[in-house]
Design a protein around this motif. Structure first.
Motif, short mmCIF file in Angstrom:
data_model
loop_
_atom_site.label_atom_id
_atom_site.label_comp_id
_atom_site.label_asym_id
_atom_site.label_seq_id
_atom_site.Cartn_x
_atom_site.Cartn_y
_atom_site.Cartn_z
N TYR A 55 -18.19 16.07 -9.14
CA TYR A 55 -17.57 14.41 -8.69
C TYR A 55 -18.71 14.10 -9.72
CZ TYR A 55 -22.77 14.06 -7.54
OH TYR A 55 -24.34 14.23 -7.02
N GLU A 56 -17.95 13.17 -10.68
CA GLU A 56 -17.42 11.75 -11.48
C GLU A 56 -19.69 10.53 -11.17
OE1 GLU A 56 -14.64 10.65 -13.94
OE2 GLU A 56 -13.84 11.12 -12.43
N ARG A 57 -19.99 10.24 -11.58
CA ARG A 57 -21.34 9.81 -11.57
C ARG A 57 -21.06 8.32 -11.98
NH1 ARG A 57 -24.87 13.45 -10.59
NH2 ARG A 57 -24.58 15.82 -11.33
N PRO A 58 -20.23 7.73 -12.53
CA PRO A 58 -20.32 6.82 -12.66
C PRO A 58 -20.18 5.57 -11.77
CG PRO A 58 -19.25 7.56 -14.30
CD PRO A 58 -19.46 8.17 -13.27
N ALA A 59 -19.54 5.88 -10.29
CA ALA A 59 -19.52 4.90 -9.45
C ALA A 59 -20.35 4.86 -8.63
CB ALA A 59 -18.07 5.49 -8.47
N LEU A 60 -21.44 6.26 -8.81
CA LEU A 60 -22.51 6.23 -7.66
C LEU A 60 -23.64 4.73 -8.02
CD1 LEU A 60 -23.71 9.51 -8.55
CD2 LEU A 60 -22.26 8.88 -6.93
N SER A 61 -23.71 3.87 -8.84
CA SER A 61 -24.07 2.83 -10.13
C SER A 61 -23.17 1.26 -9.65
CB SER A 61 -25.00 3.15 -11.17
OG SER A 61 -24.17 3.69 -11.65
N LYS A 62 -22.15 1.78 -9.71
CA LYS A 62 -20.83 0.86 -9.91
C LYS A 62 -19.94 0.57 -8.47
CE LYS A 62 -20.56 1.82 -14.79
NZ LYS A 62 -20.99 2.47 -15.09
N GLY A 63 -19.52 1.49 -8.48
CA GLY A 63 -18.10 1.10 -7.33
C GLY A 63 -18.33 1.34 -6.10
N TYR A 64 -19.02 3.11 -5.72
CA TYR A 64 -18.89 3.37 -4.93
C TYR A 64 -20.84 3.00 -4.00
CZ TYR A 64 -21.09 6.35 -1.02
OH TYR A 64 -21.25 7.45 0.42
N LEU A 65 -21.20 2.20 -4.97
CA LEU A 65 -22.94 1.40 -5.06
C LEU A 65 -22.10 0.44 -3.80
CD1 LEU A 65 -25.99 1.91 -5.15
CD2 LEU A 65 -25.98 0.82 -6.54
N LEU A 66 -21.05 -0.55 -4.73
CA LEU A 66 -21.26 -1.74 -4.31
C LEU A 66 -20.00 -1.96 -2.82
CD1 LEU A 66 -20.65 -4.08 -7.95
CD2 LEU A 66 -22.14 -4.31 -5.98
N GLY A 67 -19.32 -0.08 -3.00
CA GLY A 67 -19.10 -0.21 -1.52
C GLY A 67 -17.16 -0.56 -1.70
#
Length: 421
Positions: A44-56
Protein backbone atom coordinates in the motif's frame (compact mmCIF):
# COMPACT_ATOMS: atom_id res chain seq x y z
CA UNK A 1 4.29 -18.16 -18.81
CA UNK A 2 7.07 -17.82 -16.24
CA UNK A 3 10.59 -18.83 -17.26
CA UNK A 4 12.15 -20.31 -14.11
CA UNK A 5 15.71 -19.89 -15.42
CA UNK A 6 15.97 -16.48 -13.72
CA UNK A 7 14.63 -15.42 -10.34
CA UNK A 8 14.42 -11.85 -9.09
CA UNK A 9 13.62 -11.46 -5.40
CA UNK A 10 12.24 -8.25 -3.89
CA UNK A 11 12.41 -7.84 -0.11
CA UNK A 12 9.91 -5.24 1.06
CA UNK A 13 6.26 -4.97 0.10
CA UNK A 14 5.80 -1.21 0.19
CA UNK A 15 5.32 1.10 -2.75
CA UNK A 16 8.92 0.74 -4.00
CA UNK A 17 8.79 -3.05 -3.97
CA UNK A 18 5.36 -3.26 -5.58
CA UNK A 19 6.25 -0.78 -8.34
CA UNK A 20 9.50 -2.65 -8.99
CA UNK A 21 7.56 -5.89 -9.48
CA UNK A 22 5.14 -4.11 -11.80
CA UNK A 23 8.00 -2.64 -13.82
CA UNK A 24 9.76 -6.00 -14.23
CA UNK A 25 6.67 -7.41 -15.88
CA UNK A 26 6.00 -4.25 -17.92
CA UNK A 27 9.58 -4.39 -19.23
CA UNK A 28 9.07 -7.95 -20.39
CA UNK A 29 10.85 -9.96 -17.70
CA UNK A 30 9.55 -13.53 -17.86
CA UNK A 31 11.46 -15.05 -14.95
CA UNK A 32 10.19 -15.65 -11.42
CA UNK A 33 9.40 -12.54 -9.39
CA UNK A 34 9.20 -13.17 -5.65
CA UNK A 35 7.92 -10.31 -3.49
CA UNK A 36 8.34 -10.78 0.27
CA UNK A 37 6.43 -8.46 2.59
CA UNK A 38 6.64 -8.51 6.38
CA UNK A 39 3.15 -7.04 6.71
CA UNK A 40 -0.01 -9.08 6.25
CA UNK A 41 -1.65 -6.37 4.17
CA UNK A 42 -1.06 -6.19 0.43
CA UNK A 43 1.42 -3.46 -0.61
CA UNK A 44 0.00 0.00 0.00
CA UNK A 45 0.91 3.69 -0.27
CA UNK A 46 1.63 5.52 2.97
CA UNK A 47 0.62 9.20 2.42
CA UNK A 48 -3.05 8.55 3.16
CA UNK A 49 -2.12 7.13 6.58
CA UNK A 50 -1.58 10.66 7.89
CA UNK A 51 -3.95 12.40 5.49
CA UNK A 52 -7.16 11.21 3.82
CA UNK A 53 -7.52 7.78 5.39
CA UNK A 54 -6.71 9.05 8.89
CA UNK A 55 -9.35 11.76 8.46
CA UNK A 56 -11.94 9.28 7.23
CA UNK A 57 -12.08 10.91 3.79
CA UNK A 58 -10.65 7.89 1.96
CA UNK A 59 -11.67 4.26 2.20
CA UNK A 60 -9.18 1.62 3.29
CA UNK A 61 -9.11 -0.05 -0.13
CA UNK A 62 -7.89 3.14 -1.80
CA UNK A 63 -4.42 2.87 -0.23
CA UNK A 64 -3.39 -0.33 -1.99
CA UNK A 65 -0.93 -0.17 -4.89
CA UNK A 66 -2.72 -2.95 -6.81
CA UNK A 67 -5.90 -4.91 -6.29
CA UNK A 68 -5.11 -8.24 -4.55
CA UNK A 69 -5.78 -10.33 -7.68
CA UNK A 70 -3.20 -8.37 -9.68
CA UNK A 71 -0.26 -10.27 -8.19
CA UNK A 72 -1.42 -13.74 -9.22
CA UNK A 73 -2.57 -12.43 -12.57
CA UNK A 74 0.94 -11.13 -13.25
CA UNK A 75 2.72 -14.19 -11.85
CA UNK A 76 4.13 -12.31 -8.87
CA UNK A 77 4.80 -14.74 -6.03
CA UNK A 78 3.62 -12.63 -3.11
CA UNK A 79 4.53 -13.74 0.42
CA UNK A 80 2.68 -11.66 3.04
CA UNK A 81 3.56 -11.58 6.72
CA UNK A 82 6.98 -13.11 6.03
CA UNK A 83 10.26 -11.75 7.37
CA UNK A 84 13.61 -12.26 5.63
CA UNK A 85 16.20 -13.09 8.26
CA UNK A 86 19.30 -13.78 6.17
CA UNK A 87 20.98 -13.13 2.84
CA UNK A 88 23.74 -15.48 1.70
CA UNK A 89 25.61 -13.47 -0.92
CA UNK A 90 27.93 -16.34 -1.87
CA UNK A 91 25.09 -18.76 -2.54
CA UNK A 92 22.83 -15.90 -3.69
CA UNK A 93 19.95 -16.98 -1.47
CA UNK A 94 17.54 -15.40 0.98
CA UNK A 95 15.93 -17.17 3.92
CA UNK A 96 12.46 -16.16 5.07
CA UNK A 97 9.33 -17.26 6.89
CA UNK A 98 8.77 -19.27 10.02
CA UNK A 99 9.85 -22.45 8.27
CA UNK A 100 13.10 -20.93 7.01
CA UNK A 101 12.28 -21.17 3.32
CA UNK A 102 15.37 -20.58 1.18
CA UNK A 103 15.15 -19.23 -2.39
CA UNK A 104 17.96 -18.52 -4.79
CA UNK A 105 18.10 -15.19 -6.62
CA UNK A 106 19.81 -13.93 -9.74
CA UNK A 107 19.11 -10.33 -8.73
CA UNK A 108 17.91 -9.07 -5.37
CA UNK A 109 16.17 -5.78 -4.56
CA UNK A 110 16.06 -4.49 -0.99
CA UNK A 111 13.10 -2.17 -0.54
CA UNK A 112 12.99 -2.51 3.23
CA UNK A 113 11.92 1.07 3.94
CA UNK A 114 12.28 2.81 7.28
CA UNK A 115 10.87 2.50 10.75
CA UNK A 116 9.77 5.16 13.25
CA UNK A 117 12.39 6.36 15.68
CA UNK A 118 11.41 5.50 19.23
CA UNK A 119 11.24 7.84 22.17
CA UNK A 120 13.94 6.98 24.67
CA UNK A 121 12.12 8.19 27.79
CA UNK A 122 10.34 6.53 30.71
CA UNK A 123 6.71 5.65 30.04
CA UNK A 124 6.89 4.55 26.41
CA UNK A 125 5.41 1.18 27.39
CA UNK A 126 2.08 2.77 28.32
CA UNK A 127 -0.98 1.86 26.26
CA UNK A 128 -1.57 5.38 24.93
CA UNK A 129 1.82 5.83 23.23
CA UNK A 130 1.64 5.67 19.43
CA UNK A 131 3.73 5.73 16.25
CA UNK A 132 2.55 6.04 12.68
CA UNK A 133 4.18 4.03 9.95
CA UNK A 134 1.92 1.12 9.04
CA UNK A 135 -1.69 0.71 8.04
CA UNK A 136 -2.41 -0.98 11.37
CA UNK A 137 -1.00 2.08 13.17
CA UNK A 138 -3.30 4.38 11.18
CA UNK A 139 -6.34 2.23 11.90
CA UNK A 140 -5.61 2.36 15.60
CA UNK A 141 -4.83 6.08 15.59
CA UNK A 142 -8.01 6.85 13.68
CA UNK A 143 -10.05 5.37 16.52
CA UNK A 144 -7.93 7.16 19.13
CA UNK A 145 -8.44 10.58 17.51
CA UNK A 146 -12.17 10.04 17.19
CA UNK A 147 -12.36 9.08 20.87
CA UNK A 148 -10.25 12.07 21.95
CA UNK A 149 -12.50 14.36 19.93
CA UNK A 150 -15.67 13.00 21.55
CA UNK A 151 -14.24 13.23 25.07
CA UNK A 152 -12.31 16.52 24.74
CA UNK A 153 -9.15 14.49 25.25
CA UNK A 154 -5.55 15.67 24.93
CA UNK A 155 -2.93 14.45 22.49
CA UNK A 156 0.73 15.36 22.94
CA UNK A 157 2.86 15.03 19.81
CA UNK A 158 6.63 14.77 20.07
CA UNK A 159 8.00 16.29 16.88
CA UNK A 160 6.89 19.09 14.54
CA UNK A 161 7.93 17.50 11.26
CA UNK A 162 5.57 16.62 8.44
CA UNK A 163 4.02 13.60 10.15
CA UNK A 164 3.63 15.43 13.46
CA UNK A 165 1.92 18.40 11.82
CA UNK A 166 -0.35 16.32 9.62
CA UNK A 167 -1.52 14.32 12.61
CA UNK A 168 -1.96 17.51 14.62
CA UNK A 169 -4.23 18.79 11.84
CA UNK A 170 -6.18 15.54 11.77
CA UNK A 171 -6.54 15.51 15.56
CA UNK A 172 -7.88 19.06 15.64
CA UNK A 173 -10.37 18.23 12.90
CA UNK A 174 -11.62 15.38 15.10
CA UNK A 175 -11.88 17.88 17.97
CA UNK A 176 -8.98 16.68 20.14
CA UNK A 177 -6.83 19.07 22.16
CA UNK A 178 -3.27 19.05 20.79
CA UNK A 179 0.12 20.07 22.18
CA UNK A 180 3.22 19.71 19.99
CA UNK A 181 6.65 19.49 21.64
CA UNK A 182 9.61 20.36 19.41
CA UNK A 183 13.26 20.98 20.40
CA UNK A 184 13.91 23.22 17.39
CA UNK A 185 12.74 26.88 17.35
CA UNK A 186 10.21 26.34 14.52
CA UNK A 187 8.27 23.51 12.92
CA UNK A 188 9.97 21.77 9.98
CA UNK A 189 13.20 23.52 10.90
CA UNK A 190 15.45 20.94 9.29
CA UNK A 191 13.60 21.14 5.97
CA UNK A 192 12.31 24.69 5.60
CA UNK A 193 14.59 26.59 7.94
CA UNK A 194 13.36 29.37 10.25
CA UNK A 195 12.10 31.59 7.41
CA UNK A 196 9.16 29.36 6.45
CA UNK A 197 8.62 27.23 9.52
CA UNK A 198 6.69 29.91 11.39
CA UNK A 199 4.06 30.02 8.65
CA UNK A 200 3.11 26.50 9.64
CA UNK A 201 3.22 27.36 13.34
CA UNK A 202 0.78 30.21 12.74
CA UNK A 203 -1.50 27.97 10.65
CA UNK A 204 -1.77 25.42 13.45
CA UNK A 205 -2.14 28.01 16.20
CA UNK A 206 -5.11 29.44 14.32
CA UNK A 207 -6.65 25.99 14.57
CA UNK A 208 -6.00 25.68 18.30
CA UNK A 209 -2.74 23.71 18.42
CA UNK A 210 -0.37 24.57 21.28
CA UNK A 211 3.37 24.53 20.57
CA UNK A 212 6.24 24.15 23.00
CA UNK A 213 9.41 24.98 21.08
CA UNK A 214 12.93 24.54 22.37
CA UNK A 215 12.03 21.70 24.74
CA UNK A 216 12.16 17.91 24.68
CA UNK A 217 9.88 15.25 26.04
CA UNK A 218 11.57 13.62 29.04
CA UNK A 219 8.89 11.39 30.55
CA UNK A 220 5.42 10.07 29.90
CA UNK A 221 3.53 9.83 33.16
CA UNK A 222 0.88 7.18 33.59
CA UNK A 223 -1.27 5.28 36.02
CA UNK A 224 -2.64 1.75 35.70
CA UNK A 225 -0.98 1.43 32.32
CA UNK A 226 -2.63 4.56 30.88
CA UNK A 227 -1.14 7.93 29.92
CA UNK A 228 -1.87 10.87 32.23
CA UNK A 229 0.62 13.54 31.20
CA UNK A 230 3.86 14.28 29.36
CA UNK A 231 6.78 16.03 31.05
CA UNK A 232 9.28 18.23 29.20
CA UNK A 233 12.83 19.21 30.10
CA UNK A 234 11.74 22.67 31.25
CA UNK A 235 9.90 21.00 34.12
CA UNK A 236 6.38 21.46 32.74
CA UNK A 237 3.74 18.75 32.69
CA UNK A 238 1.29 18.69 29.81
CA UNK A 239 -2.04 16.88 30.21
CA UNK A 240 -2.26 13.94 27.85
CA UNK A 241 -4.50 10.95 27.27
CA UNK A 242 -2.33 9.82 24.36
CA UNK A 243 1.16 10.58 23.08
CA UNK A 244 2.38 10.32 19.50
CA UNK A 245 6.08 9.95 18.72
CA UNK A 246 6.79 11.72 15.41
CA UNK A 247 10.53 12.21 15.73
CA UNK A 248 11.57 10.86 12.34
CA UNK A 249 12.36 7.51 10.79
CA UNK A 250 15.47 5.36 10.52
CA UNK A 251 16.30 3.29 7.44
CA UNK A 252 15.88 -0.44 7.92
CA UNK A 253 19.38 -1.65 7.12
CA UNK A 254 19.95 -4.52 9.55
CA UNK A 255 19.51 -7.16 6.83
CA UNK A 256 21.91 -5.34 4.49
CA UNK A 257 24.39 -4.79 7.32
CA UNK A 258 24.34 -8.47 8.31
CA UNK A 259 24.98 -9.36 4.67
CA UNK A 260 28.07 -7.16 4.64
CA UNK A 261 26.80 -4.48 2.26
CA UNK A 262 28.42 -1.08 2.50
CA UNK A 263 26.40 1.43 4.52
CA UNK A 264 26.27 5.21 4.53
CA UNK A 265 27.38 7.15 7.58
CA UNK A 266 24.55 7.38 10.08
CA UNK A 267 25.42 10.99 10.86
CA UNK A 268 24.49 11.82 7.25
CA UNK A 269 21.18 9.96 7.34
CA UNK A 270 22.40 6.39 7.01
CA UNK A 271 21.01 3.90 4.52
CA UNK A 272 22.67 1.44 2.17
CA UNK A 273 25.29 2.90 -0.15
CA UNK A 274 24.28 2.54 -3.80
CA UNK A 275 25.57 3.94 -7.09
CA UNK A 276 23.63 6.08 -9.55
CA UNK A 277 21.80 2.97 -10.82
CA UNK A 278 20.77 2.02 -7.24
CA UNK A 279 23.20 -0.93 -7.21
CA UNK A 280 24.81 -1.72 -3.86
CA UNK A 281 28.40 -2.79 -3.18
CA UNK A 282 27.26 -6.25 -4.33
CA UNK A 283 26.60 -6.09 -8.11
CA UNK A 284 23.61 -8.45 -7.80
CA UNK A 285 21.87 -6.51 -5.03
CA UNK A 286 19.97 -3.25 -5.53
CA UNK A 287 18.28 -0.94 -3.05
CA UNK A 288 15.32 1.41 -3.57
CA UNK A 289 13.12 3.65 -1.47
CA UNK A 290 13.79 4.91 2.05
CA UNK A 291 16.79 2.63 2.64
CA UNK A 292 18.86 3.77 -0.38
CA UNK A 293 21.59 6.39 -0.02
CA UNK A 294 22.29 7.39 -3.61
CA UNK A 295 24.66 9.96 -5.20
CA UNK A 296 22.89 12.94 -6.71
CA UNK A 297 25.04 14.87 -9.17
CA UNK A 298 22.67 17.84 -9.26
CA UNK A 299 23.15 18.56 -5.55
CA UNK A 300 26.69 17.25 -5.35
CA UNK A 301 25.99 14.97 -2.41
CA UNK A 302 24.55 11.63 -1.41
CA UNK A 303 20.85 11.71 -0.55
CA UNK A 304 18.49 9.42 1.31
CA UNK A 305 14.91 10.45 0.60
CA UNK A 306 12.01 9.11 2.67
CA UNK A 307 9.11 10.49 0.68
CA UNK A 308 6.43 8.85 -1.45
CA UNK A 309 7.80 10.02 -4.81
CA UNK A 310 11.17 8.39 -4.11
CA UNK A 311 9.48 5.01 -3.62
CA UNK A 312 7.22 5.56 -6.62
CA UNK A 313 10.14 6.32 -8.94
CA UNK A 314 12.99 4.47 -7.26
CA UNK A 315 11.38 1.04 -7.40
CA UNK A 316 10.94 1.14 -11.20
CA UNK A 317 14.44 2.59 -11.67
CA UNK A 318 15.99 -0.26 -9.69
CA UNK A 319 13.92 -2.80 -11.62
CA UNK A 320 15.22 -1.49 -14.94
CA UNK A 321 18.78 -1.55 -13.64
CA UNK A 322 18.29 -5.18 -12.54
CA UNK A 323 17.32 -5.94 -16.13
CA UNK A 324 20.56 -4.45 -17.40
CA UNK A 325 19.13 -1.18 -18.64
CA UNK A 326 21.22 1.98 -18.34
CA UNK A 327 19.85 3.85 -15.35
CA UNK A 328 20.85 7.13 -13.75
CA UNK A 329 18.54 7.80 -10.82
CA UNK A 330 18.61 11.55 -10.37
CA UNK A 331 15.00 12.57 -9.77
CA UNK A 332 14.53 15.92 -8.06
CA UNK A 333 13.22 15.05 -4.57
CA UNK A 334 9.51 15.84 -4.25
CA UNK A 335 6.89 15.60 -1.54
CA UNK A 336 3.54 17.08 -0.65
CA UNK A 337 1.46 17.78 2.42
CA UNK A 338 -2.12 18.69 3.25
CA UNK A 339 -2.96 20.45 6.51
CA UNK A 340 -6.40 21.99 7.04
CA UNK A 341 -6.97 24.21 3.98
CA UNK A 342 -3.26 24.38 3.15
CA UNK A 343 -1.85 22.21 0.42
CA UNK A 344 1.80 22.33 -0.55
CA UNK A 345 4.37 20.69 -2.79
CA UNK A 346 8.12 20.83 -2.27
CA UNK A 347 10.78 20.07 -4.86
CA UNK A 348 14.53 20.04 -4.38
CA UNK A 349 16.97 19.82 -1.49
CA UNK A 350 18.00 22.83 0.59
CA UNK A 351 18.72 22.05 4.24
CA UNK A 352 19.69 24.94 6.53
CA UNK A 353 23.22 26.05 5.76
CA UNK A 354 23.06 25.15 2.07
CA UNK A 355 21.30 28.35 0.92
CA UNK A 356 21.97 32.05 1.28
CA UNK A 357 18.63 33.54 0.22
CA UNK A 358 14.90 32.80 0.35
CA UNK A 359 12.68 34.45 -2.26
CA UNK A 360 8.91 34.61 -1.82
CA UNK A 361 6.66 34.87 -4.87
CA UNK A 362 3.08 35.71 -3.93
CA UNK A 363 1.39 36.43 -0.62
CA UNK A 364 2.81 34.47 2.30
CA UNK A 365 0.32 36.13 4.65
CA UNK A 366 -2.59 34.66 2.68
CA UNK A 367 -0.70 31.37 2.33
CA UNK A 368 -0.76 31.56 -1.46
CA UNK A 369 2.85 31.72 -2.56
CA UNK A 370 5.92 29.95 -3.87
CA UNK A 371 9.11 30.00 -1.80
CA UNK A 372 12.49 29.50 -3.41
CA UNK A 373 15.73 28.63 -1.64
CA UNK A 374 18.81 29.89 -3.53
CA UNK A 375 22.56 29.64 -3.29
CA UNK A 376 24.61 32.18 -5.25
CA UNK A 377 21.55 33.01 -7.32
CA UNK A 378 20.76 29.41 -8.24
CA UNK A 379 17.51 27.73 -7.16
CA UNK A 380 18.06 24.72 -4.91
CA UNK A 381 14.44 24.10 -3.91
CA UNK A 382 10.95 25.47 -4.28
CA UNK A 383 7.75 25.06 -2.29
CA UNK A 384 4.38 26.03 -3.72
CA UNK A 385 1.67 26.66 -1.12
CA UNK A 386 -1.93 26.74 -2.41
CA UNK A 387 -0.50 27.51 -5.86
CA UNK A 388 -0.84 24.71 -8.36
CA UNK A 389 0.51 23.35 -11.65
CA UNK A 390 3.97 24.83 -11.15
CA UNK A 391 6.00 21.79 -10.06
CA UNK A 392 7.35 21.12 -13.54
CA UNK A 393 8.62 24.71 -13.87
CA UNK A 394 10.11 24.69 -10.37
CA UNK A 395 11.98 21.48 -11.06
CA UNK A 396 13.26 22.79 -14.40
CA UNK A 397 14.62 25.85 -12.60
CA UNK A 398 16.41 23.60 -10.13
CA UNK A 399 17.80 21.37 -12.86
CA UNK A 400 19.00 24.32 -14.95
CA UNK A 401 21.46 25.38 -12.21
CA UNK A 402 21.32 28.79 -13.84
CA UNK A 403 21.52 32.10 -12.02
CA UNK A 404 18.11 33.72 -11.97
CA UNK A 405 16.89 37.30 -11.75
CA UNK A 406 15.57 37.30 -8.17
CA UNK A 407 13.28 40.28 -8.81
CA UNK A 408 11.63 38.42 -11.68
CA UNK A 409 11.53 35.25 -9.57
CA UNK A 410 9.60 37.13 -6.89
CA UNK A 411 7.16 38.72 -9.34
CA UNK A 412 3.97 36.62 -9.82
CA UNK A 413 3.32 38.45 -13.10
CA UNK A 414 6.47 37.00 -14.68
CA UNK A 415 5.68 33.48 -15.94
CA UNK A 416 7.97 30.95 -14.26
CA UNK A 417 8.64 29.18 -17.54
CA UNK A 418 10.29 32.33 -18.92
CA UNK A 419 12.96 32.11 -16.19
CA UNK A 420 14.09 28.66 -17.30
CA UNK A 421 17.02 28.90 -19.75
Amino acid sequence: MVDADQTFVIVGGGLAGAKAAETLRAEGFTGRVILICDERDHPYERPALSKGYLLGKEERDTVFVHEPAWYARNDIELHLGQTVDAIDRTARTVRFGEDGTVVRYDKLLLATGAEPRRLDVPGTDLAGVHHLRRLAHAERLKGVLASLGRDNGHLVIAGAGWIGLEIAAAARQYGAEVTVVEPEPTPLHGVLGPELGMIFAELHREHGVRFRFGVRLTEIIGQDGMVLAARTDDGEEHPAHDVLAAIGAAPRVSLAEAAGLELADRSGGGGVLVDESLRSSDPDIYVAGDAAAFPHALFGTRLRVEHWANALNGGPAAARAMLGREVVYDRVPYFFSDQYDLGMEYSGWAPPGSYDQVVIRGDAGKREFIAFWLSEGRVLAGMNVNVWDVTEHVQKLIRSRAEVDTEALADPHVPLETLVP
